[in-house]
Design a protein around this motif. Sequence first.
Motif, PDB file in Angstrom:
ATOM      1  N   ASN A  89      57.487  51.625  66.793  1.00 55.89           N
ATOM      2  CA  ASN A  89      56.966  51.783  65.440  1.00 55.89           C
ATOM      3  C   ASN A  89      56.220  50.561  64.905  1.00 55.89           C
ATOM      4  OD1 ASN A  89      56.571  53.763  63.663  1.00 55.89           O
ATOM      5  ND2 ASN A  89      58.632  53.801  62.807  1.00 55.89           N
ATOM      6  N   LYS A  90      55.982  49.553  65.759  1.00 57.91           N
ATOM      7  CA  LYS A  90      55.238  48.372  65.278  1.00 57.91           C
ATOM      8  C   LYS A  90      53.733  48.577  65.427  1.00 57.91           C
ATOM      9  CE  LYS A  90      58.563  44.678  65.868  1.00 57.91           C
ATOM     10  NZ  LYS A  90      59.022  43.733  66.889  1.00 57.91           N
ATOM     11  N   ALA A  91      53.378  49.534  66.343  1.00 56.59           N
ATOM     12  CA  ALA A  91      51.945  49.725  66.638  1.00 56.59           C
ATOM     13  C   ALA A  91      51.207  50.336  65.472  1.00 56.59           C
ATOM     14  CB  ALA A  91      51.800  50.597  67.862  1.00 56.59           C
ATOM     15  N   LYS A 117      62.240  47.261  80.606  1.00 55.86           N
ATOM     16  CA  LYS A 117      61.592  46.152  79.887  1.00 55.86           C
ATOM     17  C   LYS A 117      62.639  45.075  79.585  1.00 55.86           C
ATOM     18  CE  LYS A 117      57.941  48.340  77.275  1.00 55.86           C
ATOM     19  NZ  LYS A 117      57.466  48.477  75.900  1.00 55.86           N
ATOM     20  N   HIS A 146      61.544  54.903  72.033  1.00 57.18           N
ATOM     21  CA  HIS A 146      62.480  54.464  71.002  1.00 57.18           C
ATOM     22  C   HIS A 146      63.758  53.873  71.621  1.00 57.18           C
ATOM     23  CE1 HIS A 146      65.702  55.760  67.935  1.00 57.18           C
ATOM     24  NE2 HIS A 146      65.114  54.691  67.425  1.00 57.18           N
ATOM     25  N   LYS A 191      53.954  53.973  73.393  1.00 62.60           N
ATOM     26  CA  LYS A 191      54.315  53.407  72.084  1.00 62.60           C
ATOM     27  C   LYS A 191      55.393  54.249  71.393  1.00 62.60           C
ATOM     28  CE  LYS A 191      50.646  55.633  69.466  1.00 62.60           C
ATOM     29  NZ  LYS A 191      49.548  55.487  68.551  1.00 62.60           N
ATOM     30  N   ASN A 199      64.169  49.860  71.854  1.00 62.58           N
ATOM     31  CA  ASN A 199      62.892  49.162  72.049  1.00 62.58           C
ATOM     32  C   ASN A 199      62.503  48.476  70.736  1.00 62.58           C
ATOM     33  OD1 ASN A 199      60.273  48.398  72.627  1.00 62.58           O
ATOM     34  ND2 ASN A 199      59.440  50.487  72.465  1.00 62.58           N
ATOM     35  N   PRO A 200      62.518  47.126  70.689  1.00 59.53           N
ATOM     36  CA  PRO A 200      62.209  46.443  69.421  1.00 59.53           C
ATOM     37  C   PRO A 200      60.757  46.648  68.982  1.00 59.53           C
ATOM     38  CG  PRO A 200      62.404  44.857  71.199  1.00 59.53           C
ATOM     39  CD  PRO A 200      62.779  46.177  71.775  1.00 59.53           C
ATOM     40  N   ASP A 201      59.903  47.075  69.905  1.00 58.06           N
ATOM     41  CA  ASP A 201      58.485  47.282  69.569  1.00 58.06           C
ATOM     42  C   ASP A 201      58.210  48.666  69.013  1.00 58.06           C
ATOM     43  OD1 ASP A 201      57.948  44.764  70.547  1.00 58.06           O
ATOM     44  OD2 ASP A 201      57.671  45.508  72.586  1.00 58.06           O
ATOM     45  N   ASN A 225      62.869  43.091  77.011  1.00 58.55           N
ATOM     46  CA  ASN A 225      63.209  42.806  75.607  1.00 58.55           C
ATOM     47  C   ASN A 225      64.053  43.893  74.927  1.00 58.55           C
ATOM     48  OD1 ASN A 225      61.242  44.744  75.520  1.00 58.55           O
ATOM     49  ND2 ASN A 225      60.086  43.822  73.831  1.00 58.55           N
TER      50      ASN A 225
END
Length: 189
Positions: free
Chosen positions: A187-189, A153, A132, A129, A183-185, A155
């Motif tokens: 800091n979303k976790a 990945k 970056h 996670k 990575n667009p994900d 995305n």
Amino acid sequence: MVIKFDLIAAACENMGIGKNNDLPWRLKSELAYFSQMTTQTSDANKKNVVLMGRKTWDAIPPKFKPLNQRYNFIMSRAGVNLEGYKDCFSFKSLDEVISKLQDEKFKQQYENVWVIGGSYIYEATMNSKYFHRLYLTKVLKTFDCDTFFPKMKDNLVKVSDPRVPEKIQEENGIQFVYHVYENPDFNKA
Ligand SMILES: NC(=O)c1ccc[n+]([C@@H]2O[C@H](COP(=O)([O-])OP(=O)(O)OC[C@H]3O[C@@H](n4cnc5c(N)ncnc54)[C@H](OP(=O)(O)O)[C@@H]3O)[C@@H](O)[C@H]2O)c1
């Protein structure tokens, strides 16, 4: 401070990154770019971390070891002898690395975490996670390789970074280009 992994790698057309525990090509300007990106900090009192696998550590020529002005983090299950090396630490797992990065005292001492390979270390950090960005130099030629960059990945988003030249580079007749993916994900976790 949120932990952030920035990966930096150079891969050729077939995504090869290494051969016989060495780089498959000699590109001095690309190595200078690697050195500058992984060393520079905005806070002169801090240094960056370079995180690598034991084989990548072994592949660094003795006169350049440890990578200077950076904290060298080496992952090894078997353990690695770092006697006599300043600012070098060994870790048996990524969890151990993360604990060190979360240590209150050490947090005051480092700025960025650069993941510098090889394959497993790229894969494990890309799947974490904390992934970056990926700073990927694409070498526009195919080389015979025995080590490869893991599957990226789908995305990831291409971004620009003012520190990164956008034009095609060339050295010794070999063309290469610097890419930056985010990575667009993160800091979303
Ligand atoms: N083109 C590039 O950007 C680039 C970047 C880096 C490296 N390279 C090249 O890639 C090659 C080396 O990469 P590699 O993928 O073969 O090896 P590597 O990832 O550098 O090192 C592998 C070693 O890391 C340790 N390790 C792996 N997984 C671990 C885990 N889960 N926990 C703890 N330790 C772990 C083990 O060490 P122990 O065996 O000691 O237990 C393992 O043998 C060389 O040819 C090098 O020149 C190229």
